[in-house]
Design a protein around this motif. Structure first.
Motif, PDB file in Angstrom:
ATOM      1  N   ASP A 114      22.397  16.287 -10.251  1.00 38.66           N
ATOM      2  CA  ASP A 114      22.637  17.647  -9.760  1.00 38.66           C
ATOM      3  C   ASP A 114      22.546  17.616  -8.241  1.00 38.66           C
ATOM      4  O   ASP A 114      22.261  16.571  -7.639  1.00 38.66           O
ATOM      5  N   GLU A 137      27.975  20.550 -18.387  1.00 38.85           N
ATOM      6  CA  GLU A 137      27.763  21.815 -19.109  1.00 38.85           C
ATOM      7  C   GLU A 137      27.641  22.964 -18.107  1.00 38.85           C
ATOM      8  O   GLU A 137      26.867  22.881 -17.143  1.00 38.85           O
ATOM      9  N   GLY A 138      28.380  24.033 -18.353  1.00 34.68           N
ATOM     10  CA  GLY A 138      28.259  25.222 -17.495  1.00 34.68           C
ATOM     11  C   GLY A 138      28.714  24.985 -16.074  1.00 34.68           C
ATOM     12  O   GLY A 138      28.177  25.575 -15.137  1.00 34.68           O
ATOM     13  N   ASP A 158      26.989  14.862  -6.226  1.00 32.43           N
ATOM     14  CA  ASP A 158      27.963  15.955  -6.235  1.00 32.43           C
ATOM     15  C   ASP A 158      29.150  15.483  -7.082  1.00 32.43           C
ATOM     16  O   ASP A 158      29.735  14.435  -6.794  1.00 32.43           O
ATOM     17  N   VAL A 159      29.458  16.244  -8.108  1.00 27.93           N
ATOM     18  CA  VAL A 159      30.514  15.814  -9.037  1.00 27.93           C
ATOM     19  C   VAL A 159      31.856  15.635  -8.325  1.00 27.93           C
ATOM     20  O   VAL A 159      32.707  14.878  -8.799  1.00 27.93           O
ATOM     21  N   ALA A 171      25.379  18.033 -13.348  1.00 31.96           N
ATOM     22  CA  ALA A 171      25.032  19.458 -13.237  1.00 31.96           C
ATOM     23  C   ALA A 171      24.001  19.806 -14.313  1.00 31.96           C
ATOM     24  O   ALA A 171      24.103  20.831 -14.977  1.00 31.96           O
ATOM     25  N   ALA A 172      23.003  18.951 -14.453  1.00 34.06           N
ATOM     26  CA  ALA A 172      22.003  19.117 -15.520  1.00 34.06           C
ATOM     27  C   ALA A 172      21.138  20.359 -15.303  1.00 34.06           C
ATOM     28  O   ALA A 172      20.584  20.906 -16.257  1.00 34.06           O
ATOM     29  N   GLY A 173      21.007  20.806 -14.047  1.00 37.73           N
ATOM     30  CA  GLY A 173      20.207  21.996 -13.778  1.00 37.73           C
ATOM     31  C   GLY A 173      18.797  21.837 -14.343  1.00 37.73           C
ATOM     32  O   GLY A 173      18.161  20.788 -14.214  1.00 37.73           O
ATOM     33  N   THR A 194      19.952  30.066 -17.430  1.00 35.63           N
ATOM     34  CA  THR A 194      20.079  29.116 -18.552  1.00 35.63           C
ATOM     35  C   THR A 194      18.724  28.459 -18.846  1.00 35.63           C
ATOM     36  O   THR A 194      18.369  28.264 -20.005  1.00 35.63           O
ATOM     37  N   VAL A 204      18.337  21.404  -6.485  1.00 34.02           N
ATOM     38  CA  VAL A 204      17.996  21.547  -7.915  1.00 34.02           C
ATOM     39  C   VAL A 204      17.211  20.324  -8.397  1.00 34.02           C
ATOM     40  O   VAL A 204      16.209  20.460  -9.124  1.00 34.02           O
ATOM     41  N   MET A 224      31.083  21.218  -1.363  1.00 33.26           N
ATOM     42  CA  MET A 224      31.156  21.644  -2.769  1.00 33.26           C
ATOM     43  C   MET A 224      32.089  22.849  -2.862  1.00 33.26           C
ATOM     44  O   MET A 224      31.753  23.909  -2.380  1.00 33.26           O
ATOM     45  N   TRP A 245      16.889  28.329 -22.525  1.00 37.50           N
ATOM     46  CA  TRP A 245      16.456  27.157 -23.311  1.00 37.50           C
ATOM     47  C   TRP A 245      15.011  27.357 -23.779  1.00 37.50           C
ATOM     48  O   TRP A 245      14.646  26.940 -24.863  1.00 37.50           O
ATOM     49  N   ARG A 286      26.418  26.770 -27.073  1.00 34.58           N
ATOM     50  CA  ARG A 286      27.043  25.761 -26.196  1.00 34.58           C
ATOM     51  C   ARG A 286      26.147  24.529 -26.109  1.00 34.58           C
ATOM     52  O   ARG A 286      26.591  23.401 -26.302  1.00 34.58           O
ATOM     53  N   SER A 294      22.362  31.326 -11.937  1.00 33.69           N
ATOM     54  CA  SER A 294      22.883  30.993 -13.275  1.00 33.69           C
ATOM     55  C   SER A 294      22.071  29.856 -13.901  1.00 33.69           C
ATOM     56  O   SER A 294      21.851  29.829 -15.115  1.00 33.69           O
TER      57      SER A 294
HETATM   58  C1  LIG Z   1      25.161  27.246 -14.582  1.00 37.19           C
HETATM   59  S1  LIG Z   1      24.139  25.917 -14.052  1.00 37.19           S
HETATM   60  C2  LIG Z   1      24.111  24.963 -15.549  1.00 37.19           C
HETATM   61  C3  LIG Z   1      22.950  24.023 -15.568  1.00 37.19           C
HETATM   62  C4  LIG Z   1      22.797  23.198 -16.853  1.00 37.19           C
HETATM   63  N1  LIG Z   1      23.995  22.421 -17.136  1.00 37.19           N
HETATM   64  C5  LIG Z   1      22.475  24.078 -18.012  1.00 37.19           C
HETATM   65  O1  LIG Z   1      23.381  24.355 -18.820  1.00 37.19           O
HETATM   66  O2  LIG Z   1      21.313  24.508 -18.120  1.00 37.19           O
HETATM   67  C6  LIG Z   1      25.275  24.968 -13.055  1.00 37.19           C
HETATM   68  C7  LIG Z   1      24.655  23.750 -12.386  1.00 37.19           C
HETATM   69  O3  LIG Z   1      25.712  23.056 -11.687  1.00 37.19           O
HETATM   70  C8  LIG Z   1      25.154  22.491 -10.505  1.00 37.19           C
HETATM   71  N2  LIG Z   1      26.277  22.194  -9.602  1.00 37.19           N
HETATM   72  C9  LIG Z   1      27.054  23.067  -8.932  1.00 37.19           C
HETATM   73  N3  LIG Z   1      27.975  22.421  -8.207  1.00 37.19           N
HETATM   74  C10 LIG Z   1      27.773  21.093  -8.419  1.00 37.19           C
HETATM   75  C11 LIG Z   1      28.403  19.928  -7.935  1.00 37.19           C
HETATM   76  N4  LIG Z   1      29.414  19.987  -7.081  1.00 37.19           N
HETATM   77  N5  LIG Z   1      27.953  18.726  -8.364  1.00 37.19           N
HETATM   78  C12 LIG Z   1      26.900  18.653  -9.227  1.00 37.19           C
HETATM   79  N6  LIG Z   1      26.254  19.732  -9.726  1.00 37.19           N
HETATM   80  C13 LIG Z   1      26.692  20.937  -9.312  1.00 37.19           C
HETATM   81  C14 LIG Z   1      24.228  23.588 -10.020  1.00 37.19           C
HETATM   82  O4  LIG Z   1      23.312  23.114  -9.069  1.00 37.19           O
HETATM   83  C15 LIG Z   1      23.597  24.052 -11.330  1.00 37.19           C
HETATM   84  O5  LIG Z   1      22.422  23.335 -11.619  1.00 37.19           O
END
Ligand SMILES: C[S@@+](CC[C@H](N)C(=O)[O-])C[C@H]1O[C@@H](n2cnc3c(N)ncnc32)[C@H](O)[C@@H]1O
Length: 276
Positions: A112, A164-165, A145-146, A90-92, A19, A116, A1, A23, A70, A15
């Protein structure tokens, strides 16, 4: 990553905890089911720092209101889209999938990184209401992993893809292949891709005192690998990646136009809506 995101000792990004608590503060439906208990402490500490920062940088925006605009702005576009499948990468600890998958006609994938996803699954498993969400056939929590997604896991169906984020943690060299893969998926499925990104030229100016504080904390070397592209150059990159139609929406206008909560709060969000 290849991202600059920092992680705590459980491999959860602080982070994502901030977030999550935002919410819940914003009273978003389902947030009580997916907010980790330690998120509130992160929220309090970060808000205290943010208040000090805004004292020194009066033009700076409120972080929690910015995130709320956002999140709610993306939901506005999702409701407009009429897609039957959502892929939230990256739903977190976002409660969006929990809330939207109450509609059985909508298939909702949350993707995610493994730590997470495991933490979110454990949170949902800890309450009867959360277990009900996990039992839904149209709600899937997926490790992924995106930067190397297996797009065959999703149905062939008009899709609304969200990151998002996330994109601010990647440099252009990582962003471009991600955008190419999403555009290719959407070409075969129809639908749209929505994400947020605030380029440096759109950031409010820091005051001299604010710049000094950043220098003392060592944050002059940015947490985000920003490269000076403005929003129009980002849109050009999205077109080069394969999206034919790219529109940009700024929260300065959409917060009130879309009747978002706390619409009068001063926020800076740019949403990019991309279609093939
Ligand atoms: C700032 S948080 C935002 C979470 C959610 N989108 C929100 O707005 O509440 C960023 C998220 O991206 C995920 N993330 C980071 N790198 C990633 C990757 N390579 N692929 C997928 N998810 C990833 C993290 O695990 C984290 O949950």
């Amino acid at each position: 990553m290849a991202s600059t995101m920092s992680l705590d000792k459980h491999n959860i990004p602080p982070s994502a905890l901030y977030t999550a608590a935002t919410w819940q503060w914003g009273k978003l439906p389902g947030a009580e089911l997916v907010t980790p208990p330690n998120a509130r402490l992160v929220f309090r500490v970060m808000n205290a720092y943010s208040s000090l920062y805004r004292l020194l940088n009066p033009k700076w925006h409120s972080l929690k209101h910015t995130l709320l605009h956002r999140h709610a702005g993306i939901e506005h576009l999702l409701r407009e889209s009429n897609c039957s499948q959502v892929i939230e990468i990256a739903a977190g600890f976002s409660p969006r999938g929990t809330a939207f998958s109450a509609d059985p006609a909508l298939r909702y994938f949350e993707v995610d990184l493994p730590p997470v996803v495991a933490a979110k699954r454990a949170l949902l498993q800890s309450t009867a209401a959360g277990q009900g969400v996990l039992r839904r056939e149209n709600f899937v929590l997926l490790e992924g992993d995106v930067t190397g997604m297996d797009w065959t896991k999703f149905a062939v169906s008009p899709s609304f893809i969200i990151t998002e984020g996330l994109m601010m943690y990647f440099d252009r060299g990582v962003q471009m292949p991600i955008w190419r893969a999403i555009a290719e998926f959407l070409r075969g499925n129809r639908g749209e891709y929505v994400f947020d990104y605030l380029p440096v030229p759109d950031e409010p100016r820091r005051s001299v005192a604010g710049l000094l504080l950043s220098r003392m904390r060592g944050t002059q070397r940015r947490a985000f690998p920003q490269d000076g592209r403005n929003r129009y150059e980002i849109a050009d990159d999205l077109r080069a990646a394969g999206f034919e139609d790219v529109t940009m929406h700024s929260s300065v206008e959409f917060a009130s136009a879309w009747n978002l909560p706390h619409e009068m709060a001063h926020t800076r969000v740019i949403l990019y809506r991309c279609r093939c």
